[in-house]
Write a protein that holds these residues in place. Sequence first.
Motif, mmCIF file in Angstrom:
data_model
loop_
_atom_site.group_PDB
_atom_site.id
_atom_site.type_symbol
_atom_site.label_atom_id
_atom_site.label_comp_id
_atom_site.label_asym_id
_atom_site.label_seq_id
_atom_site.Cartn_x
_atom_site.Cartn_y
_atom_site.Cartn_z
ATOM 1 N N ASP A 166 36.993 47.801 47.816
ATOM 2 C CA ASP A 166 37.349 47.286 46.499
ATOM 3 C C ASP A 166 36.998 48.335 45.445
ATOM 4 O O ASP A 166 36.382 49.358 45.750
ATOM 5 C CB ASP A 166 36.569 45.996 46.240
ATOM 6 N N LEU A 167 37.365 48.064 44.200
ATOM 7 C CA LEU A 167 37.051 48.956 43.085
ATOM 8 C C LEU A 167 35.626 48.721 42.598
ATOM 9 O O LEU A 167 35.184 47.574 42.449
ATOM 10 C CB LEU A 167 38.026 48.730 41.923
ATOM 11 N N TYR A 168 34.916 49.818 42.316
ATOM 12 C CA TYR A 168 33.551 49.777 41.789
ATOM 13 C C TYR A 168 33.497 50.520 40.460
ATOM 14 O O TYR A 168 34.054 51.606 40.322
ATOM 15 C CB TYR A 168 32.570 50.439 42.766
ATOM 16 N N TRP A 169 32.787 49.928 39.499
ATOM 17 C CA TRP A 169 32.597 50.563 38.200
ATOM 18 C C TRP A 169 31.636 51.740 38.303
ATOM 19 O O TRP A 169 30.660 51.693 39.042
ATOM 20 C CB TRP A 169 31.985 49.585 37.191
ATOM 21 N N THR A 199 36.630 53.928 37.592
ATOM 22 C CA THR A 199 36.301 53.144 38.782
ATOM 23 C C THR A 199 36.685 53.952 40.010
ATOM 24 O O THR A 199 37.504 54.871 39.939
ATOM 25 C CB THR A 199 37.048 51.796 38.811
ATOM 26 N N GLU A 251 37.870 53.421 44.100
ATOM 27 C CA GLU A 251 38.362 52.512 45.133
ATOM 28 C C GLU A 251 37.694 52.866 46.460
ATOM 29 O O GLU A 251 37.894 53.965 46.980
ATOM 30 C CB GLU A 251 39.883 52.630 45.254
ATOM 31 N N ASP A 263 39.940 52.287 34.087
ATOM 32 C CA ASP A 263 40.277 50.872 33.905
ATOM 33 C C ASP A 263 39.740 50.338 32.589
ATOM 34 O O ASP A 263 38.707 50.816 32.088
ATOM 35 C CB ASP A 263 39.675 50.018 35.028
ATOM 36 N N LYS A 308 37.663 48.042 30.277
ATOM 37 C CA LYS A 308 36.339 47.471 30.496
ATOM 38 C C LYS A 308 36.335 45.947 30.558
ATOM 39 O O LYS A 308 35.340 45.362 30.966
ATOM 40 C CB LYS A 308 35.372 47.931 29.414
ATOM 41 N N LEU A 361 38.143 44.221 32.581
ATOM 42 C CA LEU A 361 38.504 43.812 33.942
ATOM 43 C C LEU A 361 37.260 43.572 34.786
ATOM 44 O O LEU A 361 36.222 44.196 34.565
ATOM 45 C CB LEU A 361 39.359 44.890 34.605
ATOM 46 N N SER A 362 37.376 42.691 35.752
ATOM 47 C CA SER A 362 36.270 42.431 36.682
ATOM 48 C C SER A 362 36.352 43.422 37.843
ATOM 49 O O SER A 362 37.389 43.539 38.494
ATOM 50 C CB SER A 362 36.352 41.010 37.227
ATOM 51 N N ARG A 363 35.268 44.119 38.061
ATOM 52 C CA ARG A 363 35.149 45.064 39.167
ATOM 53 C C ARG A 363 33.760 44.911 39.774
ATOM 54 O O ARG A 363 32.842 44.394 39.145
ATOM 55 C CB ARG A 363 35.330 46.517 38.700
ATOM 56 N N ARG A 364 33.565 45.406 40.976
ATOM 57 C CA ARG A 364 32.253 45.375 41.611
ATOM 58 C C ARG A 364 31.345 46.441 41.000
ATOM 59 O O ARG A 364 31.827 47.407 40.405
ATOM 60 C CB ARG A 364 32.381 45.644 43.113
#
Length: 74
Positions: free
Chosen positions: A34-37, A49, A51, A60, A62, A64-67
Amino acid sequence: DLVLNGYADWYLPSYKELEKLYLNRASIGGFEADLYWSSTESSSNRAWTLEFSNGGGQSDSKDLSRRVRAVRYF
Protein backbone atom coordinates in the motif's frame (compact mmCIF):
# COMPACT_ATOMS: atom_id res chain seq x y z
CA ASP A 1 3.35 12.70 19.73
CA LEU A 2 3.59 8.90 19.61
CA VAL A 3 4.70 7.20 22.82
CA LEU A 4 5.21 3.47 22.34
CA ASN A 5 7.10 0.92 24.44
CA GLY A 6 8.35 3.74 26.66
CA TYR A 7 9.86 5.73 23.77
CA ALA A 8 8.68 9.19 22.71
CA ASP A 9 11.21 9.94 19.95
CA TRP A 10 9.21 8.43 17.06
CA TYR A 11 8.93 10.41 13.82
CA LEU A 12 7.60 10.09 10.28
CA PRO A 13 10.50 9.13 7.97
CA SER A 14 11.62 11.29 5.06
CA TYR A 15 11.11 9.98 1.54
CA LYS A 16 14.74 8.77 1.35
CA GLU A 17 14.39 6.99 4.71
CA LEU A 18 11.14 5.41 3.50
CA GLU A 19 12.97 4.13 0.40
CA LYS A 20 15.48 2.41 2.70
CA LEU A 21 12.62 0.83 4.64
CA TYR A 22 11.16 -0.40 1.34
CA LEU A 23 14.47 -1.94 0.27
CA ASN A 24 14.68 -3.78 3.61
CA ARG A 25 10.95 -4.52 4.01
CA ALA A 26 11.35 -8.30 4.04
CA SER A 27 13.76 -8.29 6.98
CA ILE A 28 11.86 -5.53 8.86
CA GLY A 29 8.36 -6.95 8.29
CA GLY A 30 4.92 -5.58 8.99
CA PHE A 31 4.38 -3.68 5.74
CA GLU A 32 1.29 -3.87 3.56
CA ALA A 33 1.36 -3.54 -0.24
CA ASP A 34 0.00 0.00 0.00
CA LEU A 35 0.99 3.68 -0.08
CA TYR A 36 2.91 5.09 2.91
CA TRP A 37 3.35 8.75 3.80
CA SER A 38 6.76 10.32 4.12
CA SER A 39 7.50 13.61 5.89
CA THR A 40 8.88 15.08 2.64
CA GLU A 41 6.59 17.78 1.30
CA SER A 42 6.24 18.56 -2.39
CA SER A 43 4.17 21.72 -1.69
CA SER A 44 2.22 23.21 1.21
CA ASN A 45 -0.70 20.82 0.63
CA ARG A 46 1.11 17.79 -0.87
CA ALA A 47 3.68 15.26 0.37
CA TRP A 48 5.54 12.29 -1.10
CA THR A 49 4.25 8.74 -0.66
CA LEU A 50 5.88 5.43 -1.50
CA GLU A 51 4.01 2.42 -2.88
CA PHE A 52 5.22 -0.68 -1.01
CA SER A 53 3.93 -3.07 -3.68
CA ASN A 54 6.41 -1.82 -6.31
CA GLY A 55 8.63 0.95 -4.84
CA GLY A 56 7.06 3.73 -6.90
CA GLY A 57 6.76 7.21 -5.47
CA GLN A 58 4.23 9.96 -6.02
CA SER A 59 3.13 13.29 -4.62
CA ASP A 60 -0.29 13.09 -2.95
CA SER A 61 -2.71 15.59 -1.48
CA LYS A 62 -2.36 15.69 2.31
CA ASP A 63 -6.11 15.20 2.76
CA LEU A 64 -5.88 11.59 1.47
CA SER A 65 -5.70 8.61 3.81
CA ARG A 66 -2.44 6.70 3.56
CA ARG A 67 -0.53 4.35 5.86
CA VAL A 68 2.28 5.56 8.11
CA ARG A 69 5.27 3.80 9.64
CA ALA A 70 6.88 5.67 12.51
CA VAL A 71 10.62 5.19 13.06
CA ARG A 72 13.13 6.09 15.76
CA TYR A 73 16.68 7.41 15.73
CA PHE A 74 19.25 4.89 16.88
